[in-house]
Motif scaffolding. Structure first.
Motif, PDB file in Angstrom:
ATOM      1  N   ALA A 289       1.534  -6.526 -20.823  1.00  0.00           N
ATOM      2  CA  ALA A 289       1.029  -6.189 -19.497  1.00  0.00           C
ATOM      3  C   ALA A 289       2.166  -6.283 -18.489  1.00  0.00           C
ATOM      4  O   ALA A 289       2.972  -7.200 -18.519  1.00  0.00           O
ATOM      5  CB  ALA A 289      -0.109  -7.142 -19.118  1.00  0.00           C
ATOM      6  N   GLN A 290       2.236  -5.309 -17.577  1.00  0.00           N
ATOM      7  CA  GLN A 290       3.300  -5.284 -16.584  1.00  0.00           C
ATOM      8  C   GLN A 290       2.756  -4.787 -15.263  1.00  0.00           C
ATOM      9  O   GLN A 290       2.249  -3.675 -15.162  1.00  0.00           O
ATOM     10  CB  GLN A 290       4.454  -4.395 -17.046  1.00  0.00           C
ATOM     11  N   LEU A 291       2.880  -5.607 -14.234  1.00  0.00           N
ATOM     12  CA  LEU A 291       2.411  -5.246 -12.906  1.00  0.00           C
ATOM     13  C   LEU A 291       3.578  -4.652 -12.122  1.00  0.00           C
ATOM     14  O   LEU A 291       4.633  -5.270 -11.985  1.00  0.00           O
ATOM     15  CB  LEU A 291       1.874  -6.486 -12.184  1.00  0.00           C
ATOM     16  N   VAL A 292       3.383  -3.435 -11.604  1.00  0.00           N
ATOM     17  CA  VAL A 292       4.436  -2.725 -10.873  1.00  0.00           C
ATOM     18  C   VAL A 292       3.952  -2.416  -9.467  1.00  0.00           C
ATOM     19  O   VAL A 292       2.845  -1.908  -9.280  1.00  0.00           O
ATOM     20  CB  VAL A 292       4.811  -1.404 -11.581  1.00  0.00           C
ATOM     21  N   LEU A 293       4.768  -2.725  -8.463  1.00  0.00           N
ATOM     22  CA  LEU A 293       4.472  -2.312  -7.097  1.00  0.00           C
ATOM     23  C   LEU A 293       4.951  -0.867  -6.970  1.00  0.00           C
ATOM     24  O   LEU A 293       6.142  -0.596  -7.044  1.00  0.00           O
ATOM     25  CB  LEU A 293       5.175  -3.229  -6.098  1.00  0.00           C
ATOM     26  N   ASN A 294       4.011   0.044  -6.753  1.00  0.00           N
ATOM     27  CA  ASN A 294       4.341   1.472  -6.790  1.00  0.00           C
ATOM     28  C   ASN A 294       4.413   2.104  -5.400  1.00  0.00           C
ATOM     29  O   ASN A 294       5.156   3.059  -5.197  1.00  0.00           O
ATOM     30  CB  ASN A 294       3.302   2.228  -7.621  1.00  0.00           C
ATOM     31  N   GLU A 295       3.649   1.571  -4.446  1.00  0.00           N
ATOM     32  CA  GLU A 295       3.630   2.148  -3.103  1.00  0.00           C
ATOM     33  C   GLU A 295       3.191   1.080  -2.119  1.00  0.00           C
ATOM     34  O   GLU A 295       2.349   0.229  -2.434  1.00  0.00           O
ATOM     35  CB  GLU A 295       2.672   3.335  -3.042  1.00  0.00           C
ATOM     36  N   THR A 296       3.738   1.114  -0.919  1.00  0.00           N
ATOM     37  CA  THR A 296       3.292   0.173   0.109  1.00  0.00           C
ATOM     38  C   THR A 296       3.465   0.786   1.494  1.00  0.00           C
ATOM     39  O   THR A 296       4.417   1.529   1.743  1.00  0.00           O
ATOM     40  CB  THR A 296       4.053  -1.166   0.017  1.00  0.00           C
ATOM     41  N   LEU A 297       2.519   0.492   2.373  1.00  0.00           N
ATOM     42  CA  LEU A 297       2.544   0.995   3.746  1.00  0.00           C
ATOM     43  C   LEU A 297       2.694  -0.182   4.693  1.00  0.00           C
ATOM     44  O   LEU A 297       1.783  -1.004   4.830  1.00  0.00           O
ATOM     45  CB  LEU A 297       1.260   1.768   4.058  1.00  0.00           C
ATOM     46  N   PHE A 298       3.853  -0.292   5.339  1.00  0.00           N
ATOM     47  CA  PHE A 298       4.113  -1.347   6.305  1.00  0.00           C
ATOM     48  C   PHE A 298       3.715  -0.933   7.713  1.00  0.00           C
ATOM     49  O   PHE A 298       3.381  -1.779   8.536  1.00  0.00           O
ATOM     50  CB  PHE A 298       5.612  -1.691   6.320  1.00  0.00           C
ATOM     51  N   ASP A 299       3.773   0.373   7.990  1.00  0.00           N
ATOM     52  CA  ASP A 299       3.649   0.864   9.363  1.00  0.00           C
ATOM     53  C   ASP A 299       2.663   2.021   9.458  1.00  0.00           C
ATOM     54  O   ASP A 299       3.062   3.184   9.440  1.00  0.00           O
ATOM     55  CB  ASP A 299       5.037   1.302   9.863  1.00  0.00           C
ATOM     56  N   PRO A 300       1.364   1.731   9.595  1.00  0.00           N
ATOM     57  CA  PRO A 300       0.395   2.818   9.762  1.00  0.00           C
ATOM     58  C   PRO A 300       0.680   3.585  11.052  1.00  0.00           C
ATOM     59  O   PRO A 300       0.958   2.990  12.095  1.00  0.00           O
ATOM     60  CB  PRO A 300      -0.949   2.085   9.856  1.00  0.00           C
ATOM     61  N   ALA A 301       0.620   4.906  10.971  1.00  0.00           N
ATOM     62  CA  ALA A 301       0.858   5.737  12.151  1.00  0.00           C
ATOM     63  C   ALA A 301      -0.207   5.482  13.212  1.00  0.00           C
ATOM     64  O   ALA A 301      -1.276   4.929  12.940  1.00  0.00           O
ATOM     65  CB  ALA A 301       0.857   7.210  11.747  1.00  0.00           C
TER      66      ALA A 301
ATOM     67  N   ASP B  58      -4.850  -1.361   8.037  1.00  0.00           N
ATOM     68  CA  ASP B  58      -4.475  -0.168   7.281  1.00  0.00           C
ATOM     69  C   ASP B  58      -3.182  -0.332   6.485  1.00  0.00           C
ATOM     70  O   ASP B  58      -2.776   0.588   5.772  1.00  0.00           O
ATOM     71  CB  ASP B  58      -4.379   1.043   8.205  1.00  0.00           C
ATOM     72  N   GLU B  59      -2.534  -1.465   6.614  1.00  0.00           N
ATOM     73  CA  GLU B  59      -1.411  -1.747   5.724  1.00  0.00           C
ATOM     74  C   GLU B  59      -1.950  -1.883   4.300  1.00  0.00           C
ATOM     75  O   GLU B  59      -3.070  -2.358   4.091  1.00  0.00           O
ATOM     76  CB  GLU B  59      -0.722  -3.052   6.116  1.00  0.00           C
ATOM     77  N   PHE B  60      -1.180  -1.467   3.315  1.00  0.00           N
ATOM     78  CA  PHE B  60      -1.652  -1.624   1.937  1.00  0.00           C
ATOM     79  C   PHE B  60      -0.492  -1.758   0.961  1.00  0.00           C
ATOM     80  O   PHE B  60       0.652  -1.414   1.260  1.00  0.00           O
ATOM     81  CB  PHE B  60      -2.565  -0.463   1.515  1.00  0.00           C
ATOM     82  N   ILE B  61      -0.844  -2.286  -0.193  1.00  0.00           N
ATOM     83  CA  ILE B  61       0.080  -2.373  -1.324  1.00  0.00           C
ATOM     84  C   ILE B  61      -0.642  -1.789  -2.530  1.00  0.00           C
ATOM     85  O   ILE B  61      -1.799  -2.143  -2.797  1.00  0.00           O
ATOM     86  CB  ILE B  61       0.496  -3.818  -1.636  1.00  0.00           C
ATOM     87  N   GLU B  62       0.022  -0.898  -3.239  1.00  0.00           N
ATOM     88  CA  GLU B  62      -0.550  -0.291  -4.451  1.00  0.00           C
ATOM     89  C   GLU B  62       0.217  -0.798  -5.667  1.00  0.00           C
ATOM     90  O   GLU B  62       1.438  -0.663  -5.743  1.00  0.00           O
ATOM     91  CB  GLU B  62      -0.450   1.224  -4.367  1.00  0.00           C
ATOM     92  N   PHE B  63      -0.526  -1.382  -6.597  1.00  0.00           N
ATOM     93  CA  PHE B  63       0.059  -1.868  -7.843  1.00  0.00           C
ATOM     94  C   PHE B  63      -0.446  -1.024  -9.012  1.00  0.00           C
ATOM     95  O   PHE B  63      -1.557  -0.506  -8.980  1.00  0.00           O
ATOM     96  CB  PHE B  63      -0.341  -3.324  -8.109  1.00  0.00           C
ATOM     97  N   VAL B  64       0.377  -0.918 -10.043  1.00  0.00           N
ATOM     98  CA  VAL B  64      -0.017  -0.220 -11.267  1.00  0.00           C
ATOM     99  C   VAL B  64       0.179  -1.154 -12.452  1.00  0.00           C
ATOM    100  O   VAL B  64       1.204  -1.853 -12.545  1.00  0.00           O
ATOM    101  CB  VAL B  64       0.824   1.061 -11.478  1.00  0.00           C
ATOM    102  N   ASN B  65      -0.807  -1.189 -13.321  1.00  0.00           N
ATOM    103  CA  ASN B  65      -0.666  -1.907 -14.588  1.00  0.00           C
ATOM    104  C   ASN B  65       0.013  -0.954 -15.566  1.00  0.00           C
ATOM    105  O   ASN B  65      -0.626  -0.099 -16.168  1.00  0.00           O
ATOM    106  CB  ASN B  65      -2.038  -2.331 -15.114  1.00  0.00           C
ATOM    107  N   ASN B  66       1.315  -1.105 -15.695  1.00  0.00           N
ATOM    108  CA  ASN B  66       2.088  -0.175 -16.510  1.00  0.00           C
ATOM    109  C   ASN B  66       2.092  -0.603 -17.972  1.00  0.00           C
ATOM    110  O   ASN B  66       3.127  -0.937 -18.546  1.00  0.00           O
ATOM    111  CB  ASN B  66       3.525  -0.100 -15.974  1.00  0.00           C
ATOM    112  N   SER B  67       0.929  -0.598 -18.563  1.00  0.00           N
ATOM    113  CA  SER B  67       0.824  -0.960 -19.975  1.00  0.00           C
ATOM    114  C   SER B  67      -0.440  -0.367 -20.562  1.00  0.00           C
ATOM    115  O   SER B  67      -1.316   0.110 -19.827  1.00  0.00           O
ATOM    116  CB  SER B  67       0.802  -2.493 -20.150  1.00  0.00           C
ATOM    117  N   ALA B  68      -0.534  -0.409 -21.866  1.00  0.00           N
ATOM    118  CA  ALA B  68      -1.701   0.126 -22.563  1.00  0.00           C
ATOM    119  C   ALA B  68      -2.772  -0.940 -22.764  1.00  0.00           C
ATOM    120  O   ALA B  68      -3.731  -0.736 -23.506  1.00  0.00           O
ATOM    121  CB  ALA B  68      -1.280   0.700 -23.919  1.00  0.00           C
ATOM    122  N   SER B  69      -2.625  -2.092 -22.090  1.00  0.00           N
ATOM    123  CA  SER B  69      -3.586  -3.179 -22.210  1.00  0.00           C
ATOM    124  C   SER B  69      -4.102  -3.575 -20.836  1.00  0.00           C
ATOM    125  O   SER B  69      -3.383  -3.465 -19.834  1.00  0.00           O
ATOM    126  CB  SER B  69      -2.933  -4.408 -22.870  1.00  0.00           C
TER     127      SER B  69
END
Length: 216
Positions: A30-42, A60-71
């Motif tokens: 299992a691997q958690l990856v930070l893929n996208e983040t918004l610090f400054d909403p327009a 409206d700030e957000f952090i998007e994580f992805v589980n980069n694994s097959a589990s």
């Protein structure tokens, strides 16, 4: 008596198989990856990243994580900090977000965390809002730190390490997704953000495209 012993051995064997499956399904590779983040909403409507109809500099700030694994990945008890709150450790443990019980990201799944509000129409396998009510992401000099349930740091995101403006009214994302370097989101597909969606990473970063050429 013999049948009872055989039945007991069979039950024990299946219990071991189940335990092995559980451990493999929820921990292996299992691997958690930070893929996208918004610090400054327009400002105004364009900054309403969580889709609840109200633009908020914090919600409206957000952090998007992805589980980069097959589990599947169980992130119950994980903690997410900004630089200010992480600096309080080991004295005061005040995470910006404490991941609630039974938060399990499916294989190759997406987990989106907003600062607050009522996320509406957001894609992603799991969508949550911060337990503190504020991710507190500063446009410069901030670091996102994620620890697992044991307190071990599993990933960090240092905004100052990027040659990008975190205050550009848009998110930053990996291009290509999951494995690439961080770029401004509009350079990928013209949109300002895409929480819960892996924005196409094949879109040219320039608006000028040579589509056809006749030399002779």
């Amino acid at each position: 008596m013999l049948n009872l012993k055989l039945r007991s051995k069979t039950i024990t064997k299946w219990c071991l198989y189940f335990l092995l499956f559980f451990l493999v399904a929820y921990t292996s590779n299992a691997q958690l990856v930070l893929n996208e983040t918004l610090f400054d909403p327009a400002s105004d409507a364009p900054g309403d990243a969580n889709g609840d109809g109200t633009r908020s500099a914090s919600a409206d700030e957000f952090i998007e994580f992805v589980n980069n694994s097959a589990s599947a990945l169980d992130i119950t008890g994980y903690k997410i900090y900004d630089a200010t709150n992480f600096a309080l450790l080991p004295g005061e443990d005040i995470p910006n977000h404490l991941v609630p019980m039974s938060t399990i990201i499916p294989a190759n799944g997406i987990y989106v965390l907003f600062g607050g509000g009522t996320p509406t129409g957001i894609a992603g396998d799991i969508v949550q809002t911060s337990t503190s009510g504020n991710l507190n992401l500063t446009n410069s000099g901030d670091v996102i730190t994620v620890t697992d349930a044991t307190g071990t740091v599993v990933l960090t995101f240092d905004s100052d390490a990027l040659s990008l403006s975190m205050g550009a009214d848009q998110s930053v994302m990996r291009n290509p997704n999951i494995t690439g370097d961080f770029v401004l989101h509009t350079g990928v597909n013209g949109e300002s953000y895409s929480p819960g969606i892996l924005a196409a990473d094949t879109t040219p970063t320039s608006s000028l495209i040579i589509n056809e050429v006749l030399f002779d």
